[in-house]
Motif scaffolding. Structure first.
Motif, short mmCIF file in Angstrom:
data_model
loop_
_atom_site.label_atom_id
_atom_site.label_comp_id
_atom_site.label_asym_id
_atom_site.label_seq_id
_atom_site.Cartn_x
_atom_site.Cartn_y
_atom_site.Cartn_z
N VAL A 156 34.01 33.69 51.42
CA VAL A 156 34.54 34.96 50.94
C VAL A 156 34.29 35.13 49.45
CG1 VAL A 156 36.67 36.28 50.60
CG2 VAL A 156 36.27 35.07 52.75
N GLN A 157 33.81 36.32 49.09
CA GLN A 157 33.75 36.73 47.69
C GLN A 157 35.07 37.40 47.34
OE1 GLN A 157 32.80 36.69 44.80
NE2 GLN A 157 31.89 38.51 43.94
N TYR A 158 35.76 36.84 46.33
CA TYR A 158 37.11 37.31 45.97
C TYR A 158 37.20 37.23 44.45
CZ TYR A 158 42.18 37.81 47.02
OH TYR A 158 43.47 38.25 47.15
N GLN A 159 36.98 38.35 43.77
CA GLN A 159 36.82 38.32 42.31
C GLN A 159 38.02 38.85 41.55
OE1 GLN A 159 33.24 40.21 40.94
NE2 GLN A 159 33.48 39.47 38.83
N PHE A 160 38.68 39.90 42.06
CA PHE A 160 39.71 40.59 41.30
C PHE A 160 41.06 40.59 42.00
CE2 PHE A 160 35.69 42.94 40.28
CZ PHE A 160 35.54 42.44 38.99
N GLY A 161 42.11 40.82 41.22
CA GLY A 161 43.45 40.89 41.76
C GLY A 161 43.84 42.27 42.25
N GLY A 162 42.98 43.25 42.06
CA GLY A 162 43.26 44.61 42.50
C GLY A 162 42.12 45.54 42.14
N CYS A 163 42.25 46.78 42.56
CA CYS A 163 41.17 47.75 42.34
C CYS A 163 40.90 48.03 40.87
CB CYS A 163 41.52 49.07 43.02
SG CYS A 163 41.40 49.03 44.82
N ASP A 164 41.89 47.77 40.02
CA ASP A 164 41.70 48.00 38.59
C ASP A 164 40.94 46.87 37.90
OD1 ASP A 164 43.62 46.04 38.74
OD2 ASP A 164 45.15 47.13 37.58
N GLY A 165 40.51 45.88 38.66
CA GLY A 165 39.74 44.78 38.09
C GLY A 165 40.57 43.75 37.36
N ARG A 166 41.89 43.75 37.59
CA ARG A 166 42.73 42.78 36.89
C ARG A 166 42.41 41.36 37.35
NH1 ARG A 166 45.90 45.69 40.42
NH2 ARG A 166 47.01 44.56 42.06
N PRO A 167 42.67 40.37 36.49
CA PRO A 167 42.37 38.98 36.86
C PRO A 167 43.21 38.53 38.06
CG PRO A 167 42.75 39.18 34.50
CD PRO A 167 43.17 40.49 35.12
N LEU A 168 42.73 37.51 38.74
CA LEU A 168 43.47 36.95 39.86
C LEU A 168 44.78 36.35 39.38
CD1 LEU A 168 40.58 35.15 41.79
CD2 LEU A 168 41.53 37.42 42.20
N GLY A 169 45.82 36.51 40.17
CA GLY A 169 47.11 35.93 39.83
C GLY A 169 47.15 34.45 40.16
N PRO A 170 48.24 33.78 39.81
CA PRO A 170 48.34 32.33 40.04
C PRO A 170 48.11 31.92 41.48
CG PRO A 170 50.11 33.08 38.60
CD PRO A 170 49.41 34.32 39.09
N GLY A 171 48.58 32.70 42.44
CA GLY A 171 48.39 32.34 43.83
C GLY A 171 46.99 32.59 44.36
N GLN A 172 46.19 33.37 43.61
CA GLN A 172 44.86 33.77 44.08
C GLN A 172 43.73 32.96 43.46
OE1 GLN A 172 45.53 37.77 42.63
NE2 GLN A 172 45.38 38.59 44.70
N VAL A 173 44.01 32.18 42.42
CA VAL A 173 42.92 31.58 41.66
C VAL A 173 42.11 30.57 42.48
CG1 VAL A 173 43.93 31.99 39.39
CG2 VAL A 173 44.53 29.90 40.66
N ARG A 174 42.68 30.04 43.54
CA ARG A 174 41.90 29.11 44.38
C ARG A 174 40.82 29.85 45.17
NH1 ARG A 174 45.22 24.34 47.30
NH2 ARG A 174 43.11 23.49 47.23
#
Length: 453
Positions: A156-174
């Motif tokens: 899976v390609q998973y780059q952003f935390g939301g549509c606004d392009g915000r960085p991944l949150g702590p739970g998403q960084v893996r």
């Protein structure tokens, strides 16, 4: 040649009696003969075995752990996701391999021949890459080596935390990948599959319109010739976020901006308007439906009646793996339509019963979504097969579509006696050939995980 003989079998042209199927050494169906004399392994009912088109293997370890209400006034998909993120902080590569092998074993015992793994757990806690960027992909492949299941791996390609392009949150960084690191990960994951049988496949999975740059979807799809899977229109809040940032609803945006075709599988699609349902169906893409998970998370109800009327293809996945049951997924899909429309036999046609329509759809749609030459008992295809127990009291004397209706609506997966994946006879007498070994490893992994949480 290995020979299977069944009193009845569901062939592409319909039900046939006294059917002999020969499987070649490479795992493909060599011949199919009707009106044949008994010989070889004797069965009552032989069916094509479908692919499980959407799975997050690691979530199996969370089953039964997310049914308490939090301090908020209402729990939802989004509060469940926070629990999932906290759980992830403790999961190691050894855990993932043991969990995935157990999940795949359960899929096989339920009647699935293939695991399409939507794999986004890539990195260490904290987000740092493993020394081998495809470490976790290799563990999924190693699990398939243990279970023997057919595997279509979708990093899976998973780059952003939301549509606004915000960085991944702590739970998403893996999960995190940039376009460059994703290309590298995909290449290494492909190499990890080389040790598996020839029926193994590689595809790509841009996670969602929230998690990737929409303008990169065509580039991601072009990285392989395999299937392309993406979550789409699952939650009301997701639809609102996409509409706020892209100016239109997710399905409308995708159809208007990307060349969606039969390589694509769009997962869930529970929040579509009628015109979106009809337009997406006509692209030839598969709707990847996960009724048990969608009910568990309160996603909504897929408009299966309208999708079917528009000629849309669909298949079934176990997604969160809280309950791996092919028969229950099919039953839940049909019952959701009945509850919404206050009707009965909503997906049946004048010529095919409800169970038959469901089973035909998920075998064909699942094969398409897996990028797998299967989905029917036909020479040249992989021998993905499942058999039902002719001694089951509810199946006694049932023939044709009545067999499928009884299995789906009056029975359960205990009726599945045998499963072959590309000719590998992995489930025999209702039990996986490595059941005890795989279960023991899973149990040990869960004991270790519970000690960490």
């Amino acid at each position: 040649m290995r020979r299977i003989w069944a009193e009845q079998a569901l062939l592409p042209e319909g039900w046939a009696e006294n059917v002999a199927v020969e499987i070649s050494a490479d795992g493909r169906i060599a011949t199919v003969m009707t009106g044949a004399d008994p010989g070889g392994q004797r069965l009552t009912t032989l069916l094509p075995a479908p692919a499980n088109l959407h799975s997050h293997a690691f979530q199996r370890a969370m089953a039964g752990m997310t049914e308490r209400r939090g301090v908020q006034s209402g729990d939802s998909f989004w509060t469940w996701r926070q629990l999932m993120f906290r759980f992830l902080d403790q999961v190691t590569p050894d855990h993932v391999e043991a969990i995935a092998a157990f999940v795949q074993m359960e899929m096989l015992e339920a009647g699935y021949a293939t695991n399409v793994e939507f794999h986004y757990l890539h990195h260490q806690p904290g987000g740092a890459a493993y020394a081998n960027i495809a470490e976790m992909s290799e563990r999924i492949a190693a699990a398939a080596g243990q279970s023997g299941i057919g595997l279509t791996l979708l990093p899976v390609q998973y780059q952003f935390g939301g549509c606004d392009g915000r960085p991944l949150g702590p739970g998403q960084v893996r999960f995190g990948t940039t376009p460059d690191t994703y290309t590298k990960l995909l290449d290494h994951a492909g190499r990890a599959l080389h040790a598996l049988p020839a029926d193994t496949a590689l595809g790509v999975a841009p996670h969602s319109l929230r998690a990737v740059a929409p303008g990169t979807l065509a580039d991601i799809a072009g990285l392989t010739e395999g299937p392309v899977h993406m979550h789409l229109a699952e939650q009301i809040a997701e639809v609102a976020e996409v509409q706020a940032h892209l100016g239109t609803r997710p399905v409308e945006w995708l159809i208007g901006n990307v060349a969606v075709d039969p390589r694509w599988c769009l997962i869930h699609c529970t929040q579509m308007r009628p015109h979106e349902t009809e337009a997406l169906a006509k692209t030839g893409a598969v709707a990847g439906l996960c009724p048990i998970t969608e009910a568990s998370l309160g996603d909504g109800i897929f408009d299966g009646v309208r999708w079917q009327a528009a000629g849309g293809a669909f298949g079934i996945g176990s997604d969160s793996n809280i309950r791996i049951s092919l028969s229950e997924e099919l039953r839940s899909l049909e019952y959701s339509q009945r509850l919404r429309d206050q009707s009965r036999a909503t997906l049946a046609t004048p010529k095919r019963s409800t169970g038959r329509v469901l089973f035909d759809a998920v075998t064909q749609g699942g094969a398409q979504a897996a990028g797998r030459a299967s989905g029917a008992i036909q020479p040249g295809l992989w021998a993905d097969l499942m058999a039902l127990d002719g001694t089951a009291v509810d199946l006694d004397g049932r023939r044709g579509d009545d067999t499928l209706d009884t299995y789906i609506f009056a029975g359960d997966d205990r009726m599945v006696t045998d499963v072959w994946a590309a000719g590998r006879h992995l489930v025999q007498s209702g039990r996986h050939i490595g059941h005890d070994r795989i279960t023991a490893a899973y149990r040990a992994a869960m004991i270790d995980l519970r000690g960490r949480i």
